[in-house]
Design a protein around this motif. Structure first.
Motif, PDB file in Angstrom:
ATOM      1  N   ILE A   1      -7.320   0.934   4.097  1.00  0.00           N
ATOM      2  CA  ILE A   1      -7.989   0.076   3.109  1.00  0.00           C
ATOM      3  C   ILE A   1      -8.246  -1.339   3.633  1.00  0.00           C
ATOM      4  CG2 ILE A   1      -7.013   1.362   1.176  1.00  0.00           C
ATOM      5  CD1 ILE A   1      -5.353  -1.295   0.726  1.00  0.00           C
TER       6      ILE A   1
ATOM      7  N   LYS B   1      -4.241   5.604   3.368  1.00  0.00           N
ATOM      8  CA  LYS B   1      -5.675   5.345   3.562  1.00  0.00           C
ATOM      9  C   LYS B   1      -5.869   4.017   4.281  1.00  0.00           C
ATOM     10  CE  LYS B   1      -6.829   7.979  -0.391  1.00  0.00           C
ATOM     11  NZ  LYS B   1      -7.727   8.466  -1.269  1.00  0.00           N
TER      12      LYS B   1
ATOM     13  N   TRP C   1      -3.169   4.355  -2.854  1.00  0.00           N
ATOM     14  CA  TRP C   1      -3.961   4.354  -1.619  1.00  0.00           C
ATOM     15  C   TRP C   1      -3.110   4.580  -0.395  1.00  0.00           C
ATOM     16  CZ3 TRP C   1      -4.055  -0.135  -4.806  1.00  0.00           C
ATOM     17  CH2 TRP C   1      -4.985  -0.035  -5.845  1.00  0.00           C
TER      18      TRP C   1
ATOM     19  N   ILE D   1       0.832  -1.203   0.000  1.00  0.00           N
ATOM     20  CA  ILE D   1       0.000   0.000   0.000  1.00  0.00           C
ATOM     21  C   ILE D   1       0.869   1.256   0.000  1.00  0.00           C
ATOM     22  CG2 ILE D   1      -1.739   1.296   1.299  1.00  0.00           C
ATOM     23  CD1 ILE D   1      -2.600  -1.369  -0.299  1.00  0.00           C
TER      24      ILE D   1
END
Length: 131
Positions: free
Chosen positions: A35, A33, A30, A25
């Motif tokens: 996720i 964030k 992203w 990630i």
């Protein structure tokens, strides 16, 4: 070796999977964030594939996130993210496993977006072996 992650609790129950997911990630759009709820949902979703590549003594070194079409308006699978910190062979196996996942679902092409910052020619060369 390539494995499909099928247990949504893997994020919390498998520390090595969580560690690799964190790294993947960090190298994605992203970054920053949360996720994890979405990844857990995707693991449980039969129209998504979360694959990992494993090397050496069961070390998880790569991750692929594939989304199959979920609507008649969408007819092309999408490789949302692919990340490898293993060997070239691990990357090749991960790409092959991703393509196999897509083929098993009845598709012969997919979409992918280059978020690497490297030229498209370099990125597409990594996918070339599987056509």
């Amino acid at each position: 070796m390539i494995l499909e992650v099928t247990n949504p609790n893997a994020i919390n129950d498998a520390p090595t999977f969580r560690e690799l997911l964190d790294k993947a990630i960090e190298h994605s759009p992203w970054k920053g964030k949360d996720i994890y709820p979405e990844i857990s949902r995707l693991i449980a979703d039969p129209s998504a594939g979360i694959l990992v590549s494993i090397e050496d003594t069961n070390k998880i070194v790569g991750l692929s996130i594939t989304l199959l079409p979920s609507s008649v308006l969408d007819n092309t699978p999408q490789v949302a993210h692919i990340y490898n910190e293993g060997t070239v062979n691990a990357r090749k196996e991960l790409v092959k496993g991703t393509v196999d996942f897509i083929h098993k679902a009845g598709y012969n092409r997919f979409w992918a977006i280059n978020f690497t910052g490297k030229p498209d020619k370099v990125w597409s060369r990594a996918m070339q072996a599987e056509g």
